[in-house]
Design a protein around this motif. Structure first.
Motif, PDB file in Angstrom:
ATOM      1  N   ASP A 185      15.273  31.154   0.770  1.00 34.50           N
ATOM      2  CA  ASP A 185      14.108  30.728   0.004  1.00 34.50           C
ATOM      3  C   ASP A 185      13.470  29.521   0.695  1.00 34.50           C
ATOM      4  OD1 ASP A 185      14.365  32.216  -2.820  1.00 34.50           O
ATOM      5  OD2 ASP A 185      16.351  31.658  -2.103  1.00 34.50           O
ATOM      6  N   GLN A 209       9.864  33.861 -12.573  1.00 34.48           N
ATOM      7  CA  GLN A 209       9.650  33.829 -11.127  1.00 34.48           C
ATOM      8  C   GLN A 209      10.108  32.527 -10.496  1.00 34.48           C
ATOM      9  OE1 GLN A 209       5.445  34.321 -10.884  1.00 34.48           O
ATOM     10  NE2 GLN A 209       5.418  36.309 -11.873  1.00 34.48           N
ATOM     11  N   GLY A 256      12.902  31.578  -9.470  1.00 36.89           N
ATOM     12  CA  GLY A 256      14.098  31.635  -8.647  1.00 36.89           C
ATOM     13  C   GLY A 256      13.950  30.956  -7.302  1.00 36.89           C
ATOM     14  N   ALA A 257      12.879  31.283  -6.588  1.00 39.03           N
ATOM     15  CA  ALA A 257      12.721  30.730  -5.239  1.00 39.03           C
ATOM     16  C   ALA A 257      12.604  29.216  -5.266  1.00 39.03           C
ATOM     17  CB  ALA A 257      11.501  31.356  -4.563  1.00 39.03           C
ATOM     18  N   ALA A 258      11.780  28.722  -6.194  1.00 36.57           N
ATOM     19  CA  ALA A 258      11.601  27.272  -6.276  1.00 36.57           C
ATOM     20  C   ALA A 258      12.904  26.584  -6.667  1.00 36.57           C
ATOM     21  CB  ALA A 258      10.506  26.941  -7.280  1.00 36.57           C
ATOM     22  N   VAL A 289       9.834  26.694   0.456  1.00 38.32           N
ATOM     23  CA  VAL A 289       8.553  26.268  -0.110  1.00 38.32           C
ATOM     24  C   VAL A 289       7.932  25.265   0.853  1.00 38.32           C
ATOM     25  CG1 VAL A 289       7.389  25.118  -2.025  1.00 38.32           C
ATOM     26  CG2 VAL A 289       9.362  26.567  -2.484  1.00 38.32           C
ATOM     27  N   SER A 309      10.716  34.152  -0.483  1.00 42.81           N
ATOM     28  CA  SER A 309      12.097  34.401  -0.880  1.00 42.81           C
ATOM     29  C   SER A 309      12.538  35.756  -0.350  1.00 42.81           C
ATOM     30  CB  SER A 309      12.244  34.359  -2.404  1.00 42.81           C
ATOM     31  OG  SER A 309      11.471  35.372  -2.995  1.00 42.81           O
TER      32      SER A 309
END
Lengths: 487, 476
Positions: free
Chosen positions: A251, B324, B326-328, A253, A264
Motif C-alpha cells: 500500500d 475503503q 484499508g490502504a490508508a 499514499v 494498494s
C-alpha cells in the motif's frame, strides 16, 4: 472462558500490586450494546399443483406469488414470509488498559460478553457464544521497539487478522517501522481457531488443524505526504502439510500539490493471482471541487482449505469517479459518484440465458447546515448488478444539543431486487436517533426505526417490514493517561 | 566649542533624546523610541565631549549597540576615585507609532548637498555654549512631512493623544477608535492569515490601535496567546467590537485534498494553532460521542458564544471511506490514531457492536456485497456470520436444494455456472461446500467438472492437497 479468567487474573494482579508506583493505573472502558430486530424469515411452503396458474417450472399461486413446480409432482413449492420473530442480542464489550508497572509495560484486553433473548437461536450470529477475548496482550514499548505477547491483531493491507502469539515492532528511525509476528492463527472475523465448534457446526469440512501464522511487514512514512507499506503473511497447518493462506500486500499514499495518489495491492502467492489492485487519485480543483478517480482490479480470494478457489471464480475490472463540492463556508456539500465494473469471461454458457457481465453504481448526495445546530443530509443510490440491485433514497435531519447531545430523524425508501429472485416492492422507513452524555465520562445513544414493506404483486411473499432499535452506552472508569487535556 | 554641526555645549534638559532607533530600529526605521527617564545630565558634561557621535556613534552607523555609550565609558571617569561612581543604564524603548530613521534622513541630506547637523533638531537651546540637547520637536517634522491622516481624528491636535499606546490615549472616544483608518498592511489579501505572526514580531505596533478585546472578539483562546496577553484591556474597544461578529478566513491548508484525513494528526501536534479559530463545538459537528482526545483541549464556550468557526464539513471522510480505508490505514498515511484509538479497529473488525454500517444496512447489503465495495471477510466470517444468518432467515438452504429461492430462473440449477463464477463469495454466504459437491465432486456425485480453463490443479494440490481430496478422495 479460559481467556476470560486469564484476563481477569492479570487485571487483578495489576490492581493488587504495589500502590506506590508512580503512574500505575488501570483504565476500563465499556460499551453496552443492546439491539432489537423483528423480521419475518423466509419460509418454504407448498400448494397443490392444481391450484396454480400457468405451466412449466415457474407458475403463480392464486395470490400472485411465484411457485416452483417440478414435472410429475403434485405439489409446488413457494417461499414466503413466515411468522414474525425477533432477535435481541446483548453485547458487553470491556476494554482494560493497565500501565505503569515498569517503563513501557502495558496490559490491554478487549473482552466481549454476549447474551441473547432472541426468539430463535441462530437468528443473530454468535448470539449463543457467551464470551470472546477479542484482544488480550502484554506489551513492552520502549520507543524504538515494541513487543507484544498474547491475543492481538494485525491491521494491514490484507485487512484485519488476529492471532495468539507474539509480535515485535522495531522503529529504527522516525517514520520507519518493521514488524514481525507469529503464533497460532484465528479464523478471520471469528476470534476463534478454525477448529472451533462455531465453524464446524455450519461447515462440515472445516479444518481439523488450527494452523500457525507468520508474517513480516514494513511501513515507511518519511513525511505526512508520503507513506508506503508492504506485508508478507503465511498461514500453515501446524503439521506443515498444507497451506491455509500465502499472501502479500502493498500500500502507498503520496500527496503532492494538493493531490493524493493511493495505491494498494493484494496478491495470493499460492494461486499466483492478484486479488485486488486499486489506484485512486484525488485532487481538489478550483471552486472547492474535490474529485476522486479510481481504477480497480478485483478477483476473490478464498482460503486454501476451502474448495471454492477450484471453481475458478472470475474477477472484474472497475473504474469510477467521485466528486464532491462544498460551498465557501462548507455549509453545503454536494456529491456525485459513478462507477462501472465489468466481469471477466466465465468460459461457461448458461441454459437460462446470459446474465449481466457488468454492474453500475451511481449516487447523489446533498448535505447542508440549516442553522448552527440543524443539519440535513440526503442521498440517493442506484446499484445495478448481475446478482442484486437496489434503488435507495434517504433523508436525515439532525441537530446538536447542549452537553454534546444530538437528535436526528430520518426517512428512507428503497427497492431491492433480490438475488436471482422475482421479488419487487418498496420498503419505507422512518427512524429517530439520538445521543447524550451520561455522567461526566459516559455517553448514551440509541436508534429506533420502523420499516414497512409495500410488497409488489410479483413478490413471492418475503416481507421486510420490521422494527429495529438499539441502545448503546459507552462508559469509562479510571484515569486517562495524559490524552484528554483538561481531565 | 563647537564641532562640525554639533554644538559644543549642551543645555540641561528634562527630556533626553534617545536615538529614535535602537539597533535594528535605526536600520529599519520601525519604531520611534522615546524614553523620559533616566536622564543623562548633558549640561554637566559641557566641554567633555566635542562630538555627539563620540557617545552616539550608532546614529551614523546604524549599529544599534552603539547608539548609547556603555557603562564602561562612564567608568573611565566615574570610577569612584576621580569622580563619584554612577550607574548607567541605557534608556528602554517606549512604544510609539511614529517612525524615524536617522540614516534615511542623513542620506537625504547628503543627496541634497546639506551637512548633517544634530543641532538642527536637537540643539536650538538658549545657551549654545552649553551642551544643550532637546527632544526633537514634532513641528520640525511637519515642516517637511504633511500629516498622513487626511484630517486629525481629534480636535485637540495633541500628538500624544494618538501617538502612544491605546490605553494611554485616554482622549480617544469610542467613536474615534471605531473610525481608526486601517493601515495598508491590513488590506493585504493574506493579512488575516499572517497577522498572528506579525503580532508576535511587531507586537508593539498593534498596541496603538488594539486592546485584548480586539483579539478575543475572534480568538477564544486569547488568554493563552502571549501577543494578546501583552496588550492591555480597554473598555472602549470592548464596546466597539461588541457589535461586530467574529470573522475567520479559511487557511489554504484546509483546502488540500488530504486535509480531512490529516487534520487530526496536525491537531495532536499543534492543537494550540487550531484553537486560534476553533472551539470544541467546531469539532462536535462531526466528532459526536466521546471524540478524539485533542478535541478536549480546545476552548469550550457557552452555546450562545459566537466565537469559533462552525465547521460544516459534515463528514471527515468521504462517503464510502469506511469501506475503503484499508490502504490508508495499512500505509499509516494519515495516522489513524490521531482521531481513533487502537480500540477502534476491534470495535468494527470483530463483528457486531460497532456501528460501522448504516442502520438499515442489513436490508440493503446484497448489492454492496456483490460489488465487493468493501472486504466483508475482514470482519465477518463467511461461514459463521453470513451463512448462519442466511440459513436462519430462510435465505440459505438447510440441505434441501429444491427450495424456491432462485425463483427468477426456471433452469437455475442447470445454468448457474456463470453466476457462480462471477459471484462465488455470495454463493458461499449461503451454501456449504457439500451443497456443491453433490454434483461437482469427482467421486460419488455427477462429477461435473467445476474447474475453469486457467485452473492449475498441480499447483493447488502442492499448496493444500486436503482441499483437493474433498472432491477427489485421493488415497481415501
Amino acid at each position: 472462558m479460559r481467556e476470560f479468567r486469564l484476563a481477569c487474573a492479570i487485571v487483578a494482579a495489576w490492581t493488587a500490586g504495589p500502590n506506590g508506583l508512580a503512574g500505575q493505573s488501570v483504565r476500563i472502558t465499556g460499551v453496552t450494546h443492546a439491539q432489537y430486530v423483528d423480521l419475518q424469515p423466509l419460509r418454504v411452503d407448498s400448494i397443490p399443483a392444481s391450484e396454480t396458474f400457468g405451466s412449466g417450472i415457474l407458475r403463480r399461486a392464486p395470490n400472485g406469488a411465484v411457485v416452483r413446480c417440478l414435472t410429475g409432482e403434485d405439489y409446488c413449492l413457494l417461499s414466503g414470509a413466515g411468522e414474525s420473530v425477533y432477535a435481541l442480542p446483548l453485547l458487553q464489550d470491556v476494554s482494560v488498559s493497565a500501565w505503569g508497572l515498569g517503563r513501557g509495560v502495558r496490559f490491554f484486553a478487549r473482552l466481549r460478553g454476549r447474551a441473547s433473548a432472541s426468539q430463535e437461536t441462530g437468528l443473530w450470529p454468535k448470539g449463543n457464544d457467551a464470551f470472546d477475548a477479542l484482544v488480550a496482550y502484554l506489551e513492552l514499548d520502549r520507543g524504538d521497539y515494541r513487543v507484544r505477547g498474547g491475543r492481538q491483531w494485525m491491521v494491514s493491507g490484507l485487512g484485519f487478522y488476529n492471532f495468539d502469539g507474539a509480535s515485535v515492532l522495531y522503529r529504527p528511525v522516525d517514520g520507519l517501522a518493521v514488524e514481525g509476528y507469529g503464533g497460532w492463527s484465528l479464523a478471520r472475523g471469528l476470534d476463534e481457531p478454525r477448529t472451533s465448534a462455531s465453524l464446524s457446526a455450519i461447515e462440515p469440512f472445516a479444518p481439523d488443524d488450527r494452523g500457525m501464522i507468520l508474517g513480516i511487514s514494513g511501513t515507511y512514512r518519511p513525511s505526512l505526504a508520503t507513506s508506503v507499506s508492504a506485508l508478507y503473511q503465511r498461514e500453515i497447518r501446524t503439521d506443515r502439510r498444507d497451506l491455509y493462506t500465502d499472501r502479500v500486500a502493498m500500500d502507498g499514499v503520496i500527496r503532492r500539490w494538493g493531490m493524493s495518489l493511493t495505491g494498494s495491492l493484494e496478491a495470493d502467492l499460492a494461486g499466483r493471482q492478484v486479488n485486488e489492485a486499486k489506484l485512486t487519485g484525488r485532487f481538489v480543483g478550483p471552486g472547492r471541487l474535490d474529485t476522486q478517480l479510481f481504477a480497480r482490479r478485483y478477483r476473490p480470494f478464498f482460503e486454501l482449505w476451502t474448495i471454492w478457489g477450484a471453481f475458478s471464480p472470475v474477477g472484474f475490472t472497475e473504474g469510477g469517479l467521485e466528486t464532491r463540492w462544498r460551498s465557501e463556508r462548507g455549509s453545503i456539500v454536494a456529491g456525485a459518484d459513478l462507477s462501472r465494473r465489468s466481469y471477466d469471461e466465465t468460459s461457461l454458457s448458461s441454459t437460462f440465458g446470459p446474465i449481466r457481465s457488468d454492474g453500475w453504481r451511481a449516487g447523489l448526495s446533498l448535505s447542508g447546515l440549516l442553522s448552527d445546530i440543524w443539519k440535513a443530509d440526503g442521498r440517493y443510490d442506484l446499484d445495478v448488478g448481475f446478482g442484486a440491485a437496489k434503488s435507495a433514497a434517504s433523508v436525515r435531519v439532525h441537530r446538536t444539543l447542549p452537553e454534546n447531545g444530538r437528535l436526528g430523524f430520518s426517512l428512507q425508501a428503497f427497492q431491492r431486487i433480490f438475488e436471482f429472485r422475482v421479488d419487487e416492492g418498496t420498503v419505507f422507513g422512518l427512524g429517530v436517533d439520538g445521543g447524550m452524555k451520561a455522567g461526566s465520562r459516559g455517553y448514551l445513544s440509541g436508534t429506533f426505526a420502523a420499516y414497512r414493506h409495500a410488497v409488489g404483486r410479483d413478490s413471492p411473499g418475503v416481507d421486510w417490514s420490521q422494527l429495529r432499535a438499539s441502545l448503546r452506552w459507552e462508559w469509562t472508569l479510571g484515569p486517562e493517561p495524559g490524552m484528554e487535556g483538561r481531565q | 566649542m563647537t564641532t562640525s554641526g554639533c554644538p559644543s555645549t549642551y543645555r540641561k534638559s528634562t527630556m533626553v533624546i534617545v536615538a529614535l532607533a535602537m539597533g535594528g530600529a535605526a536600520a529599519t526605521g520601525v519604531h520611534a523610541i522615546v524614553e523620559r527617564a533616566p536622564l543623562f545630565p548633558h549640561e554637566e558634561h559641557d566641554g567633555l565631549f566635542p562630538l555627539c557621535t563620540g557617545c552616539h556613534a550608532g546614529i551614523e552607523t546604524g549599529v544599534g549597540a552603539e547608539i548609547f555609550p556603555d557603562e564602561q565609558t562612564c567608568l573611565n571617569c566615574h570610577d569612584g576615585v576621580v569622580e563619584e561612581a554612577v550607574a548607567w543604564v541605557e534608556p528602554q524603548s517606549h512604544p510609539s507609532n511614529l517612525r524615524f530613521s536617522h540614516l534615511v534622513h542623513m542620506e537625504r541630506q547628503q543627496v541634497a548637498g546639506e551637512a548633517w547637523d544634530c543641532a538642527s533638531c536637537h540643539g536650538e537651546g538658549s545657551r549654545p555654549d552649553l551642551m544643550t540637547v532637546e527632544r526633537a520637536s514634532p513641528e520640525g517634522c511637519l515642516t517637511c512631512h504633511a500629516h498622513e491622516a487626511p484630517s486629525h481624528l481629534i480636535e485637540s491636535r495633541d500628538c500624544a493623544a494618538c501617538h502612544t499606546v491605546l490605553p494611554e490615549a485616554r482622549g480617544l472616544t469610542e467613536e474615534v477608535i471605531a473610525a481608526f483608518p486601517q493601515p495598508a498592511s491590513h488590506l493585504e489579501p493574506d493579512f488575516q492569515g499572517s497577522h498572528g505572526t506579525l503580532a508576535v514580531e511587531e507586537g508593539n505596533s498593534c498596541a496603538f490601535c488594539h486592546s485584548q478585546e480586539s483579539c478575543t472578539r475572534c480568538h477564544a483562546n486569547g488568554a493563552a496567546l502571549p501577543a494578546v496577553r501583552a496588550l492591555a484591556t480597554d473598555a472602549r474597544v470592548a464596546a466597539v467590537v461588541s457589535e461586530t461578529a467574529p470573522h475567520y478566513s479559511e487557511p489554504a491548508t484546509h483546502l488540500d485534498s488530504g486535509w480531512n484525513e490529516l487534520h487530526g494528526q496536525l491537531a495532536i501536534e499543534e492543537v494550540s494553532s487550531c484553537a486560534n479559530c476553533h472551539t470544541e463545538s467546531s469539532c462536535r459537528g462531526c466528532h459526536t460521542g466521546v471524540g478524539p482526545a485533542a478535541l478536549n483541549t480546545l476552548p469550550s464556550l457557552a452555546e450562545d458564544d459566537p466565537r469559533g468557526v462552525r465547521v460544516a464539513v459534515l463528514a471527515v471522510h468521504r462517503s464510502g471511506f469506511s469501506g475503503q480505508h484499508g490502504a490508508a490505514a495499512a500505509a499509516a498515511a494519515a495516522s489513524c490514531e490521531s482521531c481513533h484509538t487502537s480500540d477502534t479497529c476491534t470495535t468494527c473488525h470483530n463483528g457486531p457492536g460497532g456501528g460501522f454500517h448504516p442502520v438499515n444496512f442489513l436490508q440493503m447489503h446484497g448489492p454492496e456485497s456483490y460489488g465487493r465495495e468493501s472486504d466483508c471477510t475482514s470482519c465477518h466470517s463467511t461461514e459463521v456470520f453470513c451463512r448462519s444468518c442466511h440459513v436462519s432467515t430462510g435465505m440459505g438452504p438447510e440441505g434441501n436444494l429444491r427450495v424456491a429461492f432462485h425463483s427468477a430462473q426456471p433452469g437455475w440449477l442447470l445454468g448457474h455456472g456463470n453466476a457462480a463464477r462471477q459471484g462465488l463469495e455470495s454463493c458461499a454466504s449461503c451454501h456449504r461446500q457439500v451443497d456443491c459437491m453433490q454434483c461437482h465432486a469427482a467421486v460419488g456425485s455427477w462429477s461435473i467438472n467445476p474447474h475453469g480453463p486457467d485452473f492449475d490443479g498441480d499447483r493447488l494440490s502442492a499448496k493444500n492437497v486436503s482441499s483437493c481430496n474433498l472432491c477427489h478422495r485421493v488415497g481415501s
